[in-house]
Design a protein around this motif. Sequence first.
Motif, PDB file in Angstrom:
ATOM      1  N   ARG A 261      54.819  13.329  51.600  1.00  0.00           N
ATOM      2  CA  ARG A 261      53.720  13.305  50.621  1.00  0.00           C
ATOM      3  C   ARG A 261      52.784  12.143  50.899  1.00  0.00           C
ATOM      4  N   LYS A 262      51.506  12.366  50.637  1.00  0.00           N
ATOM      5  CA  LYS A 262      50.520  11.303  50.810  1.00  0.00           C
ATOM      6  C   LYS A 262      50.645  10.302  49.670  1.00  0.00           C
ATOM      7  N   LEU A 263      50.158   9.108  49.920  1.00  0.00           N
ATOM      8  CA  LEU A 263      50.190   8.047  48.922  1.00  0.00           C
ATOM      9  C   LEU A 263      48.775   7.718  48.474  1.00  0.00           C
ATOM     10  N   VAL A 264      48.632   7.419  47.188  1.00  0.00           N
ATOM     11  CA  VAL A 264      47.391   6.884  46.645  1.00  0.00           C
ATOM     12  C   VAL A 264      47.722   5.505  46.102  1.00  0.00           C
ATOM     13  N   MET A 265      47.016   4.495  46.630  1.00  0.00           N
ATOM     14  CA  MET A 265      47.328   3.100  46.340  1.00  0.00           C
ATOM     15  C   MET A 265      46.406   2.551  45.256  1.00  0.00           C
ATOM     16  N   LEU A 266      47.001   1.891  44.267  1.00  0.00           N
ATOM     17  CA  LEU A 266      46.266   1.332  43.139  1.00  0.00           C
ATOM     18  C   LEU A 266      46.520  -0.165  43.046  1.00  0.00           C
ATOM     19  N   CYS A 267      45.436  -0.949  42.866  1.00  0.00           N
ATOM     20  CA  CYS A 267      45.562  -2.379  42.589  1.00  0.00           C
ATOM     21  C   CYS A 267      44.593  -2.719  41.455  1.00  0.00           C
ATOM     22  N   ARG A 268      44.295  -3.976  41.274  1.00  0.00           N
ATOM     23  CA  ARG A 268      43.419  -4.381  40.176  1.00  0.00           C
ATOM     24  C   ARG A 268      41.996  -3.881  40.369  1.00  0.00           C
ATOM     25  N   SER A 269      41.444  -4.083  41.573  1.00  0.00           N
ATOM     26  CA  SER A 269      40.027  -3.782  41.774  1.00  0.00           C
ATOM     27  C   SER A 269      39.737  -2.945  43.017  1.00  0.00           C
ATOM     28  N   GLY A 270      40.737  -2.626  43.800  1.00  0.00           N
ATOM     29  CA  GLY A 270      40.525  -1.842  45.001  1.00  0.00           C
ATOM     30  C   GLY A 270      40.456  -2.656  46.270  1.00  0.00           C
ATOM     31  N   VAL A 271      40.936  -3.889  46.267  1.00  0.00           N
ATOM     32  CA  VAL A 271      40.935  -4.723  47.469  1.00  0.00           C
ATOM     33  C   VAL A 271      42.331  -4.743  48.097  1.00  0.00           C
ATOM     34  N   ARG A 272      43.337  -5.144  47.357  1.00  0.00           N
ATOM     35  CA  ARG A 272      44.707  -5.157  47.895  1.00  0.00           C
ATOM     36  C   ARG A 272      45.157  -3.746  48.270  1.00  0.00           C
ATOM     37  N   SER A 273      44.688  -2.752  47.512  1.00  0.00           N
ATOM     38  CA  SER A 273      45.097  -1.378  47.811  1.00  0.00           C
ATOM     39  C   SER A 273      44.529  -0.900  49.146  1.00  0.00           C
ATOM     40  N   VAL A 274      43.379  -1.432  49.574  1.00  0.00           N
ATOM     41  CA  VAL A 274      42.856  -1.112  50.904  1.00  0.00           C
ATOM     42  C   VAL A 274      43.813  -1.670  51.956  1.00  0.00           C
ATOM     43  N   ALA A 275      44.193  -2.926  51.821  1.00  0.00           N
ATOM     44  CA  ALA A 275      45.119  -3.540  52.775  1.00  0.00           C
ATOM     45  C   ALA A 275      46.448  -2.786  52.794  1.00  0.00           C
ATOM     46  N   ALA A 276      46.932  -2.394  51.626  1.00  0.00           N
ATOM     47  CA  ALA A 276      48.196  -1.657  51.536  1.00  0.00           C
ATOM     48  C   ALA A 276      48.067  -0.279  52.177  1.00  0.00           C
ATOM     49  N   ALA A 277      46.939   0.396  51.971  1.00  0.00           N
ATOM     50  CA  ALA A 277      46.726   1.708  52.583  1.00  0.00           C
ATOM     51  C   ALA A 277      46.666   1.587  54.099  1.00  0.00           C
ATOM     52  N   LYS A 278      46.033   0.534  54.599  1.00  0.00           N
ATOM     53  CA  LYS A 278      45.986   0.307  56.048  1.00  0.00           C
ATOM     54  C   LYS A 278      47.395   0.114  56.597  1.00  0.00           C
ATOM     55  N   ARG A 279      48.202  -0.695  55.906  1.00  0.00           N
ATOM     56  CA  ARG A 279      49.576  -0.927  56.380  1.00  0.00           C
ATOM     57  C   ARG A 279      50.382   0.357  56.343  1.00  0.00           C
ATOM     58  N   ALA A 280      50.272   1.134  55.279  1.00  0.00           N
ATOM     59  CA  ALA A 280      51.005   2.396  55.186  1.00  0.00           C
ATOM     60  C   ALA A 280      50.593   3.333  56.322  1.00  0.00           C
ATOM     61  N   THR A 281      49.306   3.344  56.640  1.00  0.00           N
ATOM     62  CA  THR A 281      48.807   4.173  57.739  1.00  0.00           C
ATOM     63  C   THR A 281      49.419   3.731  59.061  1.00  0.00           C
ATOM     64  N   GLU A 282      49.533   2.417  59.265  1.00  0.00           N
ATOM     65  CA  GLU A 282      50.183   1.903  60.473  1.00  0.00           C
ATOM     66  C   GLU A 282      51.626   2.379  60.575  1.00  0.00           C
ATOM     67  N   LEU A 283      52.241   2.649  59.417  1.00  0.00           N
ATOM     68  CA  LEU A 283      53.625   3.126  59.385  1.00  0.00           C
ATOM     69  C   LEU A 283      53.716   4.643  59.533  1.00  0.00           C
ATOM     70  N   GLY A 284      52.551   5.298  59.717  1.00  0.00           N
ATOM     71  CA  GLY A 284      52.543   6.745  59.909  1.00  0.00           C
ATOM     72  C   GLY A 284      52.438   7.549  58.630  1.00  0.00           C
ATOM     73  N   ILE A 285      52.014   6.920  57.546  1.00  0.00           N
ATOM     74  CA  ILE A 285      51.915   7.578  56.242  1.00  0.00           C
ATOM     75  C   ILE A 285      50.446   7.856  55.940  1.00  0.00           C
ATOM     76  N   GLU A 286      50.157   9.029  55.382  1.00  0.00           N
ATOM     77  CA  GLU A 286      48.803   9.354  54.930  1.00  0.00           C
ATOM     78  C   GLU A 286      48.576   8.614  53.614  1.00  0.00           C
ATOM     79  N   ALA A 287      47.706   7.611  53.638  1.00  0.00           N
ATOM     80  CA  ALA A 287      47.528   6.750  52.466  1.00  0.00           C
ATOM     81  C   ALA A 287      46.051   6.567  52.145  1.00  0.00           C
ATOM     82  N   TYR A 288      45.744   6.614  50.858  1.00  0.00           N
ATOM     83  CA  TYR A 288      44.385   6.489  50.339  1.00  0.00           C
ATOM     84  C   TYR A 288      44.285   5.305  49.386  1.00  0.00           C
ATOM     85  N   ASN A 289      43.102   4.732  49.328  1.00  0.00           N
ATOM     86  CA  ASN A 289      42.777   3.683  48.366  1.00  0.00           C
ATOM     87  C   ASN A 289      42.135   4.335  47.146  1.00  0.00           C
TER      88      ASN A 289
END
Length: 136
Positions: free
Chosen positions: A77-105
Amino acid sequence: MAPRAGQGGYAGDVSPQLAWRWVEAGEAVMVDVRTDAEREWVGFVPGAVPVAWKQWPGMAMNAQFDDAVRAAAEGGRKLVMLCRSGVRSVAAAKRATELGIEAYNILEGFEGDPDAQGQRGKKGGWRLHGLPWRQN
C-alpha cells in the motif's frame, strides 16, 4: 487534486482531501511523522500510524523510522505522510521512496501555514479543512 508525480524524489504532493479519500478507500496508509508531543498536545488523525521523523530531545532522527514505514506499507500500500506544515513529511516521503515505497506528501500539513500573527490553524491544514481529527 491529482498528485504531482515525481515531485522531488518522492511520488508527489496530494491535498488533504485526496489523502483522506485514499485512506478511507483502503488505498493508502496515513503516517503521521510529527513528534509524540505534537500528536499528544496538538491533535492527531484517528487511525494514522505514528512514526516520528525526528524526536525530542534535540529533534534527533528516529532510528526506527525505516522499519516502521516498511511495516506501515506492508502489502504494497502507498503511504501518505502528514506533519505540521508539509516540510518534514516531504523529507519522510523522500526517505520512504528510497526504501522502495510509494509515498506522498500531504500538502498544508496538520496545522497549515502561519497567519500574519504567526499562528497556525487558520491558513490551510488538515484541521481547517474539517477532516477527522481528535485531541487528547
